[in-house]
Motif scaffolding. Structure first.
Motif, PDB file in Angstrom:
ATOM      1  N   ASN B 324       0.804  -1.220   0.000  1.00  0.00           N
ATOM      2  CA  ASN B 324       0.000   0.000   0.000  1.00  0.00           C
ATOM      3  C   ASN B 324       0.841   1.277   0.000  1.00  0.00           C
ATOM      4  O   ASN B 324       0.399   2.310   0.499  1.00  0.00           O
ATOM      5  CB  ASN B 324      -0.965  -0.021   1.194  1.00  0.00           C
ATOM      6  CG  ASN B 324      -2.052   1.026   1.078  1.00  0.00           C
ATOM      7  OD1 ASN B 324      -2.382   1.456  -0.028  1.00  0.00           O
ATOM      8  ND2 ASN B 324      -2.601   1.455   2.208  1.00  0.00           N
ATOM      9  N   GLY B 325       2.029   1.219  -0.539  1.00  0.00           N
ATOM     10  CA  GLY B 325       2.860   2.423  -0.619  1.00  0.00           C
ATOM     11  C   GLY B 325       2.165   3.555  -1.359  1.00  0.00           C
ATOM     12  O   GLY B 325       2.351   4.727  -1.060  1.00  0.00           O
ATOM     13  N   SER B 326       1.324   3.191  -2.301  1.00  0.00           N
ATOM     14  CA  SER B 326       0.608   4.203  -3.090  1.00  0.00           C
ATOM     15  C   SER B 326      -0.582   4.783  -2.335  1.00  0.00           C
ATOM     16  O   SER B 326      -1.156   5.787  -2.745  1.00  0.00           O
ATOM     17  CB  SER B 326       0.079   3.557  -4.379  1.00  0.00           C
ATOM     18  OG  SER B 326      -0.890   2.565  -4.046  1.00  0.00           O
ATOM     19  N   GLY B 327      -0.969   4.137  -1.241  1.00  0.00           N
ATOM     20  CA  GLY B 327      -2.176   4.568  -0.532  1.00  0.00           C
ATOM     21  C   GLY B 327      -3.453   4.240  -1.282  1.00  0.00           C
ATOM     22  O   GLY B 327      -4.528   4.721  -0.929  1.00  0.00           O
ATOM     23  N   MET B 328      -3.344   3.409  -2.311  1.00  0.00           N
ATOM     24  CA  MET B 328      -4.505   3.134  -3.164  1.00  0.00           C
ATOM     25  C   MET B 328      -5.303   1.906  -2.725  1.00  0.00           C
ATOM     26  O   MET B 328      -6.338   1.610  -3.308  1.00  0.00           O
ATOM     27  CB  MET B 328      -4.053   2.942  -4.620  1.00  0.00           C
ATOM     28  CG  MET B 328      -3.705   4.236  -5.324  1.00  0.00           C
ATOM     29  SD  MET B 328      -5.161   5.286  -5.535  1.00  0.00           S
ATOM     30  CE  MET B 328      -4.509   6.827  -4.967  1.00  0.00           C
ATOM     31  N   VAL B 329      -4.803   1.160  -1.722  1.00  0.00           N
ATOM     32  CA  VAL B 329      -5.568  -0.016  -1.292  1.00  0.00           C
ATOM     33  C   VAL B 329      -6.855   0.451  -0.622  1.00  0.00           C
ATOM     34  O   VAL B 329      -6.827   1.250   0.319  1.00  0.00           O
ATOM     35  CB  VAL B 329      -4.754  -0.911  -0.334  1.00  0.00           C
ATOM     36  CG1 VAL B 329      -5.616  -2.044   0.201  1.00  0.00           C
ATOM     37  CG2 VAL B 329      -3.525  -1.473  -1.051  1.00  0.00           C
ATOM     38  N   GLY B 330      -7.965  -0.029  -1.113  1.00  0.00           N
ATOM     39  CA  GLY B 330      -9.278   0.355  -0.589  1.00  0.00           C
ATOM     40  C   GLY B 330      -9.903   1.499  -1.363  1.00  0.00           C
ATOM     41  O   GLY B 330     -11.108   1.718  -1.311  1.00  0.00           O
ATOM     42  N   ARG B 331      -9.055   2.240  -2.111  1.00  0.00           N
ATOM     43  CA  ARG B 331      -9.568   3.407  -2.854  1.00  0.00           C
ATOM     44  C   ARG B 331     -10.246   2.967  -4.158  1.00  0.00           C
ATOM     45  O   ARG B 331     -10.173   1.804  -4.534  1.00  0.00           O
ATOM     46  CB  ARG B 331      -8.397   4.335  -3.190  1.00  0.00           C
ATOM     47  CG  ARG B 331      -7.781   4.964  -1.961  1.00  0.00           C
ATOM     48  CD  ARG B 331      -8.548   6.212  -1.576  1.00  0.00           C
ATOM     49  NE  ARG B 331      -8.485   6.436  -0.124  1.00  0.00           N
ATOM     50  CZ  ARG B 331      -9.061   7.464   0.477  1.00  0.00           C
ATOM     51  NH1 ARG B 331      -9.755   8.342  -0.211  1.00  0.00           N
ATOM     52  NH2 ARG B 331      -8.979   7.590   1.783  1.00  0.00           N
ATOM     53  N   ASN B 332     -10.862   3.924  -4.841  1.00  0.00           N
ATOM     54  CA  ASN B 332     -11.454   3.682  -6.166  1.00  0.00           C
ATOM     55  C   ASN B 332     -12.541   2.613  -6.153  1.00  0.00           C
ATOM     56  O   ASN B 332     -12.718   1.888  -7.128  1.00  0.00           O
ATOM     57  CB  ASN B 332     -10.374   3.308  -7.185  1.00  0.00           C
ATOM     58  CG  ASN B 332      -9.235   4.316  -7.205  1.00  0.00           C
ATOM     59  OD1 ASN B 332      -9.470   5.486  -7.450  1.00  0.00           O
ATOM     60  ND2 ASN B 332      -8.037   3.872  -6.900  1.00  0.00           N
ATOM     61  N   LEU B 333     -13.229   2.505  -5.052  1.00  0.00           N
ATOM     62  CA  LEU B 333     -14.307   1.518  -4.962  1.00  0.00           C
ATOM     63  C   LEU B 333     -15.445   1.906  -5.915  1.00  0.00           C
ATOM     64  O   LEU B 333     -15.912   3.048  -5.917  1.00  0.00           O
ATOM     65  CB  LEU B 333     -14.828   1.485  -3.515  1.00  0.00           C
ATOM     66  CG  LEU B 333     -16.105   0.682  -3.253  1.00  0.00           C
ATOM     67  CD1 LEU B 333     -15.923  -0.792  -3.617  1.00  0.00           C
ATOM     68  CD2 LEU B 333     -16.504   0.797  -1.772  1.00  0.00           C
ATOM     69  N   MET B 334     -15.832   0.948  -6.733  1.00  0.00           N
ATOM     70  CA  MET B 334     -16.928   1.196  -7.685  1.00  0.00           C
ATOM     71  C   MET B 334     -17.945   0.072  -7.609  1.00  0.00           C
ATOM     72  O   MET B 334     -17.593  -1.076  -7.365  1.00  0.00           O
ATOM     73  CB  MET B 334     -16.387   1.242  -9.121  1.00  0.00           C
ATOM     74  CG  MET B 334     -15.477   2.407  -9.425  1.00  0.00           C
ATOM     75  SD  MET B 334     -14.525   2.095 -10.946  1.00  0.00           S
ATOM     76  CE  MET B 334     -13.088   1.245 -10.317  1.00  0.00           C
ATOM     77  N   ASP B 335     -19.193   0.410  -7.833  1.00  0.00           N
ATOM     78  CA  ASP B 335     -20.232  -0.590  -8.093  1.00  0.00           C
ATOM     79  C   ASP B 335     -20.799  -0.247  -9.468  1.00  0.00           C
ATOM     80  O   ASP B 335     -20.329   0.698 -10.130  1.00  0.00           O
ATOM     81  CB  ASP B 335     -21.329  -0.538  -7.012  1.00  0.00           C
ATOM     82  CG  ASP B 335     -22.325  -1.701  -7.112  1.00  0.00           C
ATOM     83  OD1 ASP B 335     -21.971  -2.765  -7.650  1.00  0.00           O
ATOM     84  OD2 ASP B 335     -23.475  -1.545  -6.642  1.00  0.00           O
ATOM     85  N   THR B 336     -21.786  -0.991  -9.899  1.00  0.00           N
ATOM     86  CA  THR B 336     -22.469  -0.688 -11.148  1.00  0.00           C
ATOM     87  C   THR B 336     -23.643   0.233 -10.844  1.00  0.00           C
ATOM     88  O   THR B 336     -24.222   0.166  -9.765  1.00  0.00           O
ATOM     89  CB  THR B 336     -22.944  -2.012 -11.785  1.00  0.00           C
ATOM     90  OG1 THR B 336     -21.791  -2.707 -12.270  1.00  0.00           O
ATOM     91  CG2 THR B 336     -23.911  -1.798 -12.916  1.00  0.00           C
ATOM     92  N   VAL B 337     -23.992   1.093 -11.803  1.00  0.00           N
ATOM     93  CA  VAL B 337     -25.174   1.947 -11.661  1.00  0.00           C
ATOM     94  C   VAL B 337     -26.403   1.127 -12.058  1.00  0.00           C
ATOM     95  O   VAL B 337     -26.424   0.524 -13.124  1.00  0.00           O
ATOM     96  CB  VAL B 337     -25.070   3.174 -12.594  1.00  0.00           C
ATOM     97  CG1 VAL B 337     -26.301   4.073 -12.425  1.00  0.00           C
ATOM     98  CG2 VAL B 337     -23.791   3.949 -12.317  1.00  0.00           C
TER      99      VAL B 337
END
Ligand SMILES: Cc1cc2nc3c(=O)[nH]c(=O)nc-3n(C[C@H](O)[C@H](O)[C@H](O)COP(=O)(O)OP(=O)(O)OC[C@H]3O[C@@H](n4cnc5c(N)ncnc54)[C@H](O)[C@@H]3O)c2cc1C
Lengths: 160, 575
Positions: B324-337
């Motif tokens: 997680n050096g990028s801090g991106m783990v957990g981020r950018n969570l998406m579902d479908t509309v």
């Protein structure tokens, strides 16, 4: 499962062990639940309920009705699982209906002639969309469960 | 052969070649491919074993049960039953009592999890669509959101492999936004579907054969679909794909796969040099903490859950969680509309009831047709249409609407006959653009029954999605009107606000995205962690965007691709 579907299953070249499973399920069909013992209503209430469900979904030229499909037993089972306030709604509803019959025709509902029973049914089903009286509310829940029970029964499924 | 380089001898080595976490689509594919190459694989699954013969009910009728499908204790009446009803195979749901999660203030999010061998694939909808170049490089076109680091040419060979192996129905259409694949013959459309197709033609909406992971000719010992139409209950003949029956059970026969059930992974173990060396897990039967060691670790516990494991794998070397050096783990969570509109179509009244042969769900769907119109549509990305109708399986609750207002007596029966099959419903499934308000993180205050810190969700749709949902609504109303029908409802229980609740479409992806830049992504384009060479994540976490294509086929393909890459890297001694 309908016989046709079952035969298709076999024809579709389903592996032998699968056919056995399908066979077991056919067998289950032949053994549909029977020997049910009342859990919530007493015999008298059940007779009344049985008649009411048959008035909602009667036998006709097309198919058997709610009586033949034993819908009152399904309702008994579901009411037995319900919360006390819902259970009360059922016992009070049945009692109110009985009172209505005695007041109007001086007879228990089950002893009324068909025309009288029909008059009572007309009264209680009048405001189906926006029931207000206790009996109108009772009709709504009675009808819902009757439909659930009938259209998930074998005759409701295959012949209605 | 790969075998030579991997652990020899006993089938249960002390150190496995690969430890895989999660026996769903991603983990099932990974385990099967690696075991097939001769690698010794340990597969950890938080749920129990699956016995299809006991669990699956696709050939049962409601009247086989006193409760007629309301479930034991009448659960279906009291909101206590299985999600989607008693007959469905689920083994999980919207809430797992021993594994809570939390939702941040101001957000709404729901998380559907299955805990069983096969994960959610035992009963998923099996809609199987390929991402297109149009999807993968959408930013080049409209400047919105990120591009994927891979293109269609990278994915196509693995879609081919996955489709050949899994079996997907479809027809060749040449639609740029919906690439054709290697298809099984689809079942013919049902009557109401033909009507919708004809109306679609008038409106310029193409309804084509549905692409579902169901085989219509026998392959690999699996029987062709026998058209019972109840795929959601599980499939005893495995004609409908599930990771359990199609990947894992056959892989167990190789002798190379060790399946550990009721094994709840808690964290990835790392050594002093920062390499993964195994997985710490809790045996749910004994509550003992155990470890399983491997030369490589693959997380496929499902999107969000894999992020949770990474975030919980803290150490001196990885204070923010593993990889997680990028801090991106957990981020950018998406579902479908999602948005649905239902209607009643008098033209379908009183049709002779026929045995609607075919697989469960619709035999047609509409891929996104407006791909050249986004400039004037006012939202950047598309959606596809799923729809239902016809003679559906009756159950408790299903007759109420039809019988309402029919009073009592023979009229009810007549009316039920009249209207059975006249109801239709359309559901949009659209792309969501990742945004900074939608993510999951570890809740600092709460642990689950196994002592593992739980996730806290934050979720928000942007204007892009809201505008898309309004377009769905107008389109579906238009279709129903064009059918000569009347609209009976807009939005289901999850869509009261006018758009689906986050997570409710069950297409969550993105929480450990891939990329070429370690500063802005967690994984490289082969699902390998930038920071830990022998660690892979092969579920929907790696997705960069969430195009309108339901994610599972892409998870199968990416996991297969990652497995080939991992095997080659192991052969070369690179991991
Ligand atoms: C009703 C329904 C319909 C759907 N319809 C479609 C559709 O039509 N098309 C489509 O593409 N997708 C559909 N989906 C979504 C699809 O099911 C998922 O995309 C897919 O299953 C994801 O695969 P996965 O391997 O990432 O996760 P899963 O299939 O969820 O498998 C993850 C596995 O990991 C296990 N696990 C989780 N945590 C741990 C842990 N800590 N330790 C050990 N094991 C763990 C779980 O028990 C589970 O078995 C649907 C889902 C549902 C519920």
């Amino acid at each position: 499962m309908k016989r046709r579907t079952a035969l298709k299953l076999v024809a579709a070249g389903v592996a032998a062990e699968r056919v056995q499973i399908a066979g077991r399920q056919l067998f289950a069909l032949a053994q549909a639940p029977s020997g049910y013992k009342l859990r919530f209503f007493n015999d008298e209430q059940n007779l009344l309920l049985d008649r009411l469900t048959e008035l909602i979904i009667p036998a006709d030229d097309h198919s058997p009705g709610a009586h033949a499909a034993k819908v009152s037993l399904f309702i008994d089972l579901m009411v037995s699982y319900s919360k006390p306030d819902v259970q009360d709604q059922w016992t009070h509803g049945l009692r109110a209906l009985e009172n209505e019959s005695r007041e109007r025709f001086r007879k228990p509902f089950l002893e009324c002639v068909a025309a009288w029973q029909d008059q009572i049914m007309q009264t209680i089903s009048r405001n189906e969309d926006h029931p207000t009286t206790e009996l109108e509310k009772f009709f709504r829940i009675l009808k819902s469960r009757t439909i659930d029970g009938y259209y998930t029964s074998e005759s409701g499924f295959t012949r209605s | 052969m790969l075998n030579a380089l991997m652990t020899q001898g006993s089938s249960k080595p002390d150190v496995f070649d690969v430890v895989v976490v999660g026996a769903g689509a991603g983990g099932g594919t990974m385990s099967r491919v690696m075991a097939g190459k001769g690698a010794k694989v340990a597969l950890l699954e938080a749920g129990p074993k699956l016995v299809p013969e006991e669990e699956f009910k696709e050939h049962d009728w409601p009247y086989h049960y006193d409760h007629r499908g309301a479930g034991p204790g009448g659960a279906g009446y009291f909101g206590r039953g299985k999600p989607f009803g008693f007959m469905r195979t689920t083994s999980g749901g919207w809430e797992l009592p021993d594994e809570p999660y939390t939702v941040g203030a101001g957000s709404e999010f729901v998380w559907f999890r299955s805990r069983i061998v096969g994960g959610r694939t035992n009963h998923y909808g099996r809609m199987s669509f390929r991402l297109s170049e149009w999807d993968l490089k959408a930013r080049d076109r409209d400047g919105v959101g990120p591009n994927w680091p891979i293109g269609y040419a990278d994915l196509a060979p693995y879609y081919d492999k996955a489709e050949k192996f899994i079996g997907v129905t479809g027809t060749h259409e040449g639609i740029p936004s919906a690439p054709d694949g290697v298809f099984h013959e689809p079942p013919p459309p049902k009557a109401h579907e033909l009507l919708v197709q004809a109306t679609g033609k008038k409106l310029g909406i193409p309804f084509i054969a549905n692409r579902r992971a169901v085989i219509t000719r026998s392959i690999n010992g699996r029987a062709a679909c026998h058209y019972c139409g109840q795929c959601g209950r599980g499939c005893l003949t495995a004609s409908a794909y599930s990771a359990s029956q199609v990947d894992i059970f056959p892989a167990l026969k190789t002798g190379n796969l060790t399946l550990l059930t009721d094994a709840m992974a808690r964290e990835v173990l790392t050594n002093a040099s920062g390499k993964a060396e195994g997985v710490l897990y809790i045996d749910r039967n004994t509550r003992q903490v155990k470890r399983v060691l491997g030369k490589a670790v693959v997380l496929a516990a499902s999107t969000c859950e894999s992020a949770r494991i990474l975030l919980n794998s803290k150490s001196k070397l990885f204070p923010n969680g593993l990889a997680n050096g990028s801090g991106m783990v957990g981020r950018n969570l998406m579902d479908t509309v999602g948005l649905s509109v239902s209607g009643y179509v008098p033209a379908l009244e009183g049709m002779p009831v026929y045995n609607t042969d075919g697989f469960g769900g619709s035999h047609l769907y509409a891929p996104w047709w407006g791909y050249n119109d986004h400039a004037k549509l006012g939202f950047p990305r598309g959606y596809h249409i799923e729809f239902g109708g016809g003679f559906r399986m009756p159950g408790v609750h299903s007759g109420h609407n039809a019988a309402r207002r029919a009073g009592y007596g023979k009229r009810i029966k007549e009316w039920m006959r009249q209207e059975y099959g006249a109801r239709v419903g359309f559901a949009g499934r659209g792309e969501m653009i990742p945004n900074r308000f939608s993510y999951c993180e570890i809740d600092p205050a709460i642990v689950d029954d196994w002592g593992i810190p739980v996730l806290r969700f934050h979720f928000k749709f942007s204007d892009y999605e809201w505008k898309q949902a309004r377009h769905m609504e107008e389109t579906f109303k238009g279709i129903i009107e064009s059918l000569g029908g009347r609209v009976t409802g807009v939005g289901n229980a999850w869509e009261k606000s006018g758009i689906s609740t986050g997570g409710s479409i069950i297409h969550e992806v993105g929480t450990a995205r891939m990329g070429t830049d370690p500063r802005s992504s967690v994984l490289n384009p082969y699902c390998q962690a930038h920071e830990v060479k022998n660690l892979f994540v092969t579920d929907g976490s790696c997705f960069v965007t969430n195009p309108d294509k339901n994610p599972t086929l892409t998870i199968n393909a990416l996991s297969w691709r990652a497995a080939d890459y991992l095997a080659e890297a192991m052969r070369k001694g690179d991991v």
